[in-house]
Design a protein around this motif. Structure first.
Motif, PDB file in Angstrom:
ATOM      1  N   ALA A 129      -2.322  -0.281  -7.475  1.00 21.44           N
ATOM      2  CA  ALA A 129      -2.620   1.250  -6.978  1.00 21.44           C
ATOM      3  C   ALA A 129      -4.187   1.274  -6.653  1.00 21.44           C
ATOM      4  O   ALA A 129      -4.407   2.236  -5.560  1.00 21.44           O
ATOM      5  N   ASN A 130      -4.859   0.762  -7.405  1.00 24.85           N
ATOM      6  CA  ASN A 130      -6.486   1.012  -7.194  1.00 24.85           C
ATOM      7  C   ASN A 130      -6.778   0.239  -5.909  1.00 24.85           C
ATOM      8  O   ASN A 130      -7.678   0.470  -5.033  1.00 24.85           O
ATOM      9  N   LEU A 131      -6.168  -1.212  -5.838  1.00 24.01           N
ATOM     10  CA  LEU A 131      -6.297  -1.797  -4.617  1.00 24.01           C
ATOM     11  C   LEU A 131      -6.081  -1.178  -3.379  1.00 24.01           C
ATOM     12  O   LEU A 131      -6.703  -0.957  -2.402  1.00 24.01           O
ATOM     13  N   LEU A 132      -4.439  -0.507  -3.302  1.00 26.68           N
ATOM     14  CA  LEU A 132      -4.247   0.282  -2.059  1.00 26.68           C
ATOM     15  C   LEU A 132      -5.194   1.423  -1.780  1.00 26.68           C
ATOM     16  O   LEU A 132      -5.679   1.737  -0.892  1.00 26.68           O
ATOM     17  N   SER A 133      -5.708   2.077  -2.749  1.00 25.05           N
ATOM     18  CA  SER A 133      -6.720   3.282  -2.709  1.00 25.05           C
ATOM     19  C   SER A 133      -8.116   2.881  -1.991  1.00 25.05           C
ATOM     20  O   SER A 133      -8.564   3.451  -1.130  1.00 25.05           O
ATOM     21  N   PHE A 140      -7.597   6.322   0.954  1.00 22.38           N
ATOM     22  CA  PHE A 140      -6.614   7.635   0.774  1.00 22.38           C
ATOM     23  C   PHE A 140      -6.079   7.166  -0.669  1.00 22.38           C
ATOM     24  O   PHE A 140      -6.854   6.786  -1.611  1.00 22.38           O
ATOM     25  N   VAL A 141      -4.773   7.548  -0.754  1.00 22.42           N
ATOM     26  CA  VAL A 141      -4.262   7.608  -2.095  1.00 22.42           C
ATOM     27  C   VAL A 141      -3.207   6.344  -2.093  1.00 22.42           C
ATOM     28  O   VAL A 141      -2.317   6.160  -1.384  1.00 22.42           O
ATOM     29  N   GLY A 142      -3.357   5.654  -3.152  1.00 24.21           N
ATOM     30  CA  GLY A 142      -2.416   4.623  -3.439  1.00 24.21           C
ATOM     31  C   GLY A 142      -1.409   4.971  -4.431  1.00 24.21           C
ATOM     32  O   GLY A 142      -1.556   5.552  -5.507  1.00 24.21           O
ATOM     33  N   VAL A 143      -0.003   4.603  -4.160  1.00 28.63           N
ATOM     34  CA  VAL A 143       1.012   4.976  -4.857  1.00 28.63           C
ATOM     35  C   VAL A 143       1.906   3.853  -5.294  1.00 28.63           C
ATOM     36  O   VAL A 143       2.245   3.155  -4.460  1.00 28.63           O
ATOM     37  N   VAL A 144       2.317   3.773  -6.582  1.00 26.59           N
ATOM     38  CA  VAL A 144       3.257   2.566  -6.913  1.00 26.59           C
ATOM     39  C   VAL A 144       4.168   3.001  -7.920  1.00 26.59           C
ATOM     40  O   VAL A 144       4.053   3.673  -8.796  1.00 26.59           O
ATOM     41  N   THR A 164       8.568   0.007  -5.106  1.00 24.54           N
ATOM     42  CA  THR A 164       8.051   0.528  -4.028  1.00 24.54           C
ATOM     43  C   THR A 164       6.500   0.763  -4.038  1.00 24.54           C
ATOM     44  O   THR A 164       6.040   1.554  -5.240  1.00 24.54           O
ATOM     45  N   LEU A 165       5.762   0.420  -3.068  1.00 24.19           N
ATOM     46  CA  LEU A 165       4.556   1.124  -2.915  1.00 24.19           C
ATOM     47  C   LEU A 165       3.850   1.562  -1.851  1.00 24.19           C
ATOM     48  O   LEU A 165       4.765   1.411  -0.803  1.00 24.19           O
ATOM     49  N   GLY A 166       2.826   2.483  -1.624  1.00 28.19           N
ATOM     50  CA  GLY A 166       2.259   2.586  -0.364  1.00 28.19           C
ATOM     51  C   GLY A 166       1.191   3.397  -0.515  1.00 28.19           C
ATOM     52  O   GLY A 166       0.394   3.754  -1.452  1.00 28.19           O
ATOM     53  N   VAL A 167       0.896   3.857   0.717  1.00 28.80           N
ATOM     54  CA  VAL A 167      -0.548   4.751   1.039  1.00 28.80           C
ATOM     55  C   VAL A 167      -0.188   6.071   1.430  1.00 28.80           C
ATOM     56  O   VAL A 167       0.683   6.096   2.383  1.00 28.80           O
ATOM     57  N   ILE A 168      -0.488   7.220   0.847  1.00 26.26           N
ATOM     58  CA  ILE A 168      -0.270   8.500   1.395  1.00 26.26           C
ATOM     59  C   ILE A 168      -2.040   8.835   1.782  1.00 26.26           C
ATOM     60  O   ILE A 168      -3.043   8.790   1.071  1.00 26.26           O
ATOM     61  N   GLY A 169      -1.862   9.355   3.115  1.00 25.90           N
ATOM     62  CA  GLY A 169      -3.090   9.914   3.727  1.00 25.90           C
ATOM     63  C   GLY A 169      -2.839  11.056   4.778  1.00 25.90           C
ATOM     64  O   GLY A 169      -1.748  11.282   4.922  1.00 25.90           O
ATOM     65  N   PRO A 170      -3.817  11.303   5.645  1.00 26.32           N
ATOM     66  CA  PRO A 170      -3.578  12.299   6.608  1.00 26.32           C
ATOM     67  C   PRO A 170      -2.571  11.746   7.921  1.00 26.32           C
ATOM     68  O   PRO A 170      -2.866  10.310   7.828  1.00 26.32           O
ATOM     69  N   THR A 171      -2.075  12.624   8.475  1.00 24.58           N
ATOM     70  CA  THR A 171      -1.226  11.976   9.741  1.00 24.58           C
ATOM     71  C   THR A 171      -2.101  11.368  10.668  1.00 24.58           C
ATOM     72  O   THR A 171      -1.767  10.481  11.310  1.00 24.58           O
ATOM     73  N   VAL A 177       5.485   6.578 -11.844  1.00 25.77           N
ATOM     74  CA  VAL A 177       4.690   6.413 -10.594  1.00 25.77           C
ATOM     75  C   VAL A 177       3.183   6.464 -11.108  1.00 25.77           C
ATOM     76  O   VAL A 177       2.713   7.324 -11.700  1.00 25.77           O
ATOM     77  N   VAL A 178       2.594   5.567 -10.761  1.00 29.01           N
ATOM     78  CA  VAL A 178       1.032   5.133 -10.859  1.00 29.01           C
ATOM     79  C   VAL A 178       0.439   5.812  -9.614  1.00 29.01           C
ATOM     80  O   VAL A 178       0.520   5.064  -8.413  1.00 29.01           O
ATOM     81  N   ILE A 179      -0.548   6.666  -9.626  1.00 28.54           N
ATOM     82  CA  ILE A 179      -1.384   7.215  -8.392  1.00 28.54           C
ATOM     83  C   ILE A 179      -2.646   6.935  -8.666  1.00 28.54           C
ATOM     84  O   ILE A 179      -3.270   7.047  -9.829  1.00 28.54           O
ATOM     85  N   SER A 180      -3.300   6.381  -7.572  1.00 28.51           N
ATOM     86  CA  SER A 180      -4.920   6.198  -7.862  1.00 28.51           C
ATOM     87  C   SER A 180      -5.412   6.752  -6.253  1.00 28.51           C
ATOM     88  O   SER A 180      -4.901   6.665  -5.275  1.00 28.51           O
TER      89      SER A 180
END
Length: 334
Positions: free
Chosen positions: A104-108, A113-117, A301-308, A222-225
């Protein structure tokens, strides 16, 4: 269907808007696209794209910005991704929870943006169980999973068991049921209850019930960073309403899990663009996600959440390589 000229102009407009965050006018678009077209021709094409719902003119600006439909067409048909640019990063094999947190930290860090795993679903199988008498009709149940996770639960019983009886029950469970899923243990106990002494049977049934509860409580963490990264994103910092909705989503972890669960049902990287469906409820957010595996089995599942308005090509690389790193780290941690 768009002709090649319209596709090229839409691609140039989306890329320009992602890079600069400002509505794109016909003069700018003429330079960005490299097409030798008159401003009037470009305006006509822009008008056609607007009629199709692919771009929109915000407020009184002469420029246009992409809509969710425009982003989707860009992502699905015009986006090119250069692979292998993030290969220098790594995640060391470690305890699953630490791997997930590091991911999660690496994604962020990489996306800004925001890393979520979603953490791997914990096994419903137990490796060892113990009972400890705390006081009259009050017991501590200690459950050890195959991964080494320890869950402690206090239960209250109708009978007052001696420590000898507790040891007998634990030995029976450990000898006969280790390696079985909790539901299998429950079913077998129901069939075998006639052959067990009633007080031991009721104790083991209570242990199975509390074991099931303990496992379900730790599922789908859910881990959020990197939530604070959104404070630096112009799209959010200029509109506190947008920012508030984004943070509400992060607080509602159940909704995040539903979003990422949908992503985990498909192979490879998936992109959910806000505003195009009910999957992502906020039109100013997009999610780039991918499933990860342990020994070939999808477990999370993991991902990045950010602006459109994000650089989708780079986000795809980040999510793709991180899912592979997590899969490798978890598969090699035994």
């Amino acid at each position: 269907m768009l002709d090649d000229r319209a596709k090229l102009l839409l691609k140039a407009l989306v890329e320009r808007y992602i890079a600069e965050g400002q509505p794109v006018g016909s003069r700018t678009l003429s330079k960005a696209s490299g097409l030798d077209l008159s401003p009037a021709t470009i305006r006509n094409v822009m008008s056609d794209l607007e009629d199709l719902g692919l771009i929109v003119s915000p407020h009184t600006s002469a420029g246009r910005i992409p809509t969710a439909r425009g982003y989707r067409l860009f992502v699905d048909t015009m986006l090119t991704v250069q692979r292998g640019q993030l290969a220098a990063h790594s995640l060391a094999p470690d305890q699953p929870q630490k791997v997930i947190s590091n991911a999660a930290n690496l994604l962020s860090s990489l996306s800004q943006f925001v890393g979520v795993v979603i953490a791997p679903r914990r096994s419903s199988v137990f490796r060892h169980i113990e009972f400890l008498r705390l006081s009259e009709r009050r017991l501590l149940v200690i459950i050890v999973s195959p991964e080494g996770d320890v869950q402690n639960r206090v239960i209250f019983t109708e009978l007052d068991y001696s420590q000898t009886q507790l040891v007998e029950a634990a030995n029976y469970l450990n000898s006969n049921y280790v390696g079985l899923a909790i539901e299998q243990v429950r079913e077998r106990l129901q069939r075998e209850v006639e052959t067990l002494r009633s007080e031991i049977a009721s104790l083991m049934q209570a242990a199975v019930a509390v074991s099931s509860d303990a496992i379900s409580e730790t599922q789908d963490e859910v881990v959020i960073s990197g939530e604070r990264n959104l404070l630096a994103v112009t799209d959010f910092s200029n509109d506190m309403g947008h920012l508030r909705r984004a943070f509400e989503l992060f607080e509602q972890k159940a909704q995040l899990m539903r979003l990422l669960d949908i992503a985990g049902q498909a192979e490879g990287v998936r992109i959910f663009i806000g505003g195009e469906s009910q999957v992502v409820p906020f039109e100013d957010l997009s999610i780039v996600s991918a499933p990860y595996e342990v020994d070939g089995q999808v477990v999370g599942t993991l991902g990045v959440i950010g602006p459109t308005r994000m650089a989708y090509d780079r986000m795809i690389q980040i999510v793709d390589i991180t899912s592979k790193l997590v899969s490798n780290a978890l598969s090699h941690h035994k």
